[in-house]
Design a protein around this motif. Structure first.
Motif, mmCIF file in Angstrom:
data_model
loop_
_atom_site.group_PDB
_atom_site.id
_atom_site.type_symbol
_atom_site.label_atom_id
_atom_site.label_comp_id
_atom_site.label_asym_id
_atom_site.label_seq_id
_atom_site.Cartn_x
_atom_site.Cartn_y
_atom_site.Cartn_z
ATOM 1 N N GLU A 77 0.160 -11.266 -4.159
ATOM 2 C CA GLU A 77 0.991 -10.061 -4.173
ATOM 3 C C GLU A 77 0.536 -9.091 -5.248
ATOM 4 O O GLU A 77 0.587 -7.868 -5.063
ATOM 5 C CB GLU A 77 2.453 -10.451 -4.377
ATOM 6 C CG GLU A 77 3.062 -11.141 -3.161
ATOM 7 C CD GLU A 77 4.490 -11.574 -3.400
ATOM 8 O OE1 GLU A 77 4.951 -11.428 -4.560
ATOM 9 O OE2 GLU A 77 5.126 -12.052 -2.465
ATOM 10 N N HIS A 80 -2.402 -7.252 -3.910
ATOM 11 C CA HIS A 80 -1.972 -6.282 -2.903
ATOM 12 C C HIS A 80 -1.336 -5.062 -3.553
ATOM 13 O O HIS A 80 -1.626 -3.915 -3.200
ATOM 14 C CB HIS A 80 -0.962 -6.940 -1.952
ATOM 15 C CG HIS A 80 -1.602 -7.672 -0.815
ATOM 16 N ND1 HIS A 80 -2.322 -7.042 0.168
ATOM 17 C CD2 HIS A 80 -1.615 -8.995 -0.499
ATOM 18 C CE1 HIS A 80 -2.763 -7.924 1.032
ATOM 19 N NE2 HIS A 80 -2.355 -9.128 0.650
ATOM 20 N N GLU A 81 -0.439 -5.331 -4.522
ATOM 21 C CA GLU A 81 0.300 -4.223 -5.131
ATOM 22 C C GLU A 81 -0.616 -3.314 -5.939
ATOM 23 O O GLU A 81 -0.525 -2.086 -5.867
ATOM 24 C CB GLU A 81 1.419 -4.774 -6.020
ATOM 25 C CG GLU A 81 2.275 -3.695 -6.631
ATOM 26 C CD GLU A 81 3.472 -4.275 -7.360
ATOM 27 O OE1 GLU A 81 4.101 -3.520 -8.123
ATOM 28 O OE2 GLU A 81 3.763 -5.465 -7.176
ATOM 29 N N SER A 84 -2.879 -1.213 -3.645
ATOM 30 C CA SER A 84 -2.253 -0.357 -2.629
ATOM 31 C C SER A 84 -1.714 0.923 -3.259
ATOM 32 O O SER A 84 -1.477 1.001 -4.462
ATOM 33 C CB SER A 84 -1.123 -1.099 -1.927
ATOM 34 O OG SER A 84 -0.085 -1.348 -2.842
ATOM 35 N N SER A 88 2.608 3.785 0.012
ATOM 36 C CA SER A 88 2.434 2.934 1.192
ATOM 37 C C SER A 88 2.226 1.494 0.745
ATOM 38 O O SER A 88 1.115 0.963 0.796
ATOM 39 C CB SER A 88 1.243 3.408 2.029
ATOM 40 O OG SER A 88 1.084 2.619 3.190
ATOM 41 N N PRO A 89 3.298 0.832 0.287
ATOM 42 C CA PRO A 89 3.157 -0.529 -0.233
ATOM 43 C C PRO A 89 2.695 -1.490 0.850
ATOM 44 O O PRO A 89 2.979 -1.310 2.041
ATOM 45 C CB PRO A 89 4.565 -0.873 -0.716
ATOM 46 C CG PRO A 89 5.467 0.019 0.065
ATOM 47 C CD PRO A 89 4.693 1.289 0.268
ATOM 48 N N SER A 90 1.989 -2.525 0.428
ATOM 49 C CA SER A 90 1.527 -3.545 1.346
ATOM 50 C C SER A 90 1.750 -4.912 0.724
ATOM 51 O O SER A 90 2.050 -5.035 -0.460
ATOM 52 C CB SER A 90 0.040 -3.350 1.674
ATOM 53 O OG SER A 90 -0.751 -3.546 0.509
ATOM 54 N N VAL A 93 6.358 -9.895 2.512
ATOM 55 C CA VAL A 93 7.722 -9.961 1.991
ATOM 56 C C VAL A 93 8.481 -11.003 2.806
ATOM 57 O O VAL A 93 8.515 -10.937 4.040
ATOM 58 C CB VAL A 93 8.430 -8.600 2.079
ATOM 59 C CG1 VAL A 93 9.870 -8.710 1.572
ATOM 60 C CG2 VAL A 93 7.663 -7.549 1.288
ATOM 61 N N TYR A 118 7.190 1.183 6.744
ATOM 62 C CA TYR A 118 6.115 0.602 5.929
ATOM 63 C C TYR A 118 5.202 -0.249 6.821
ATOM 64 O O TYR A 118 5.289 -1.491 6.825
ATOM 65 C CB TYR A 118 6.703 -0.252 4.809
ATOM 66 C CG TYR A 118 7.711 0.482 3.958
ATOM 67 C CD1 TYR A 118 7.310 1.471 3.061
ATOM 68 C CD2 TYR A 118 9.075 0.208 4.078
ATOM 69 C CE1 TYR A 118 8.236 2.162 2.291
ATOM 70 C CE2 TYR A 118 10.010 0.890 3.304
ATOM 71 C CZ TYR A 118 9.579 1.864 2.426
ATOM 72 O OH TYR A 118 10.499 2.541 1.669
ATOM 73 N N ARG A 120 2.287 -1.238 6.572
ATOM 74 C CA ARG A 120 1.333 -2.140 5.913
ATOM 75 C C ARG A 120 2.003 -3.395 5.361
ATOM 76 O O ARG A 120 1.332 -4.300 4.866
ATOM 77 C CB ARG A 120 0.612 -1.403 4.791
ATOM 78 C CG ARG A 120 -0.226 -0.214 5.273
ATOM 79 C CD ARG A 120 -0.833 0.528 4.095
ATOM 80 N NE ARG A 120 -1.744 -0.322 3.342
ATOM 81 C CZ ARG A 120 -2.138 -0.079 2.093
ATOM 82 N NH1 ARG A 120 -1.685 0.999 1.461
ATOM 83 N NH2 ARG A 120 -2.973 -0.878 1.475
ATOM 84 N N ILE A 121 3.319 -3.459 5.440
ATOM 85 C CA ILE A 121 4.030 -4.635 4.942
ATOM 86 C C ILE A 121 4.094 -5.704 6.031
ATOM 87 O O ILE A 121 4.450 -5.428 7.172
ATOM 88 C CB ILE A 121 5.454 -4.267 4.479
ATOM 89 C CG1 ILE A 121 5.391 -3.415 3.209
ATOM 90 C CG2 ILE A 121 6.290 -5.527 4.217
ATOM 91 C CD1 ILE A 121 6.744 -2.957 2.697
ATOM 92 N N ALA A 284 6.235 -3.896 -2.433
ATOM 93 C CA ALA A 284 6.576 -4.121 -1.032
ATOM 94 C C ALA A 284 7.972 -4.719 -0.899
ATOM 95 O O ALA A 284 8.781 -4.288 -0.071
ATOM 96 C CB ALA A 284 5.541 -5.043 -0.389
#
Length: 310
Positions: A77, A80-81, A84, A88-90, A93, A118, A120-121, A284
């Motif tokens: 995570e 990813h965070e 990103s 546009s969080p990915s 979750v 979202y 990309r989540i 995300a």
């Protein structure tokens, strides 16, 4: 400790053999075995043993496996965070849904709302876990959950969504002595055989405590963790159950069932959005939780018109 060694260890446990794990990781078997030896030296415990099923973890290995999964998930995570864009969080979750509640009916609307906002989540929805949802939140296994409100729990914040009456659900033709068409006293419940979740579930605990205070015993003959087969089980006469009114109305439609509000005393249960209060959520997870708050706690939420908690 290097997180790559934890990843190697998890892969070995998941694969069941050193050979298969080495192929998946593109490593030589001796090198992979050395990494395991290094972990065992660090923890001063044997972590893996050979059995007829292949490589299996020891008790210490199972504990490390659980923690390693959480650590690797957090590491993933973080990558990813950081990589990103804020807008546009990915990332993945994980949302827990309490069985025997209306939460499962909300799964599709939740997925649609998050997907549209979202894209990309990656959403992961789980109903049952090896631990209770609040403990899973504290351990970082899930990001948030829609659960029955158990009261104060250290490390977990509960935003109350609704407070709902509990109803007894039976086949329509089942005789319930002492009950009216719409209500049933607590004293009558001791005569029935119930289908309910396990004892750690808030709903089950509430029922057992209430009957115990009345000097009665709750007879649970079927423990069913997944609530999806519940409708068919009650229809077949395998037992009766207890649900919050909104969940009962959504699941038990038609003339073949009877819903009676429990009285003397009237029983209610809180439903809440649970989130961790001890550490910040990922971008995300925060986006998903804010979406849930808008859906469930706003004026257009699914419980509009029910008894909202203060």
């Amino acid at each position: 400790m290097e997180t790559r060694r934890l990843r190697y260890f998890v892969t070995i446990v998941d694969s069941g053999t050193i050979t298969r794990a080495a192929e998946l990781l593109h490593l030589a078997q001796p090198a992979l075995s050395q990494h395991v030896s290094a972990l065992e030296s660090e923890f001063k415990q044997q972590l893996l043993v050979r059995s007829r099923r292949g490589i299996v973890p020891t008790a210490a290995g199972r504990s490390l496996y659980r923690y390693a999964q959480s650590i690797l998930r957090l590491e993933s995570e973080a990558h990813h965070e950081i990589n990103s864009e804020v807008s546009s969080p990915s990332g993945t979750v994980t949302i827990g849904l309490a069985p025997y509640s209306l939460a499962s009916s909300l799964a599709i609307p939740i997925l649609q709302a998050v997907r549209s906002r979202y894209p990309r989540i990656v959403m992961r929805i789980v109903e049952t876990l090896t631990v209770i949802h609040s403990q899973a939140i504290r351990m970082g296994q899930i990001d948030a959950a829609l659960v029955f409100d158990p009261g104060p729990v250290r490390g977990v914040n509960f935003d109350r969504i609704s407070t709902d009456p509990l109803v007894l659900v039976t086949p329509a033709d089942l005789e319930v002595p002492g009950a009216s068409e719409d209500e049933v006293p607590i004293s009558a419940l001791a005569d029935f055989e119930f289908i309910l979740p396990v004892r750690t579930h808030t709903l089950r605990s509430l029922m057992e405590q209430t009957l115990s205070r009345a000097g009665l015993e709750l007879k649970v003959l079927i423990e069913m963790e997944h609530s999806r087969p519940l409708t068919e089980a009650v229809a077949l006469g395998l037992g009766v159950t207890v649900l919050p009114l909104p969940a009962a109305q959504a699941r038990f439609r038609g003339e073949e069932f009877r819903l009676r509000r429990i009285t003397n005393p009237e029983l209610t249960v809180g439903f809440a959005l649970a989130t961790p209060d001890h550490e910040p959520l990922s971008a995300a997870a925060d986006a998903v939780v804010q979406t849930l708050r808008e859906m469930l706690l706003g004026p257009e939420g699914p419980w509009t018109g029910t008894d909202q908690a203060d």
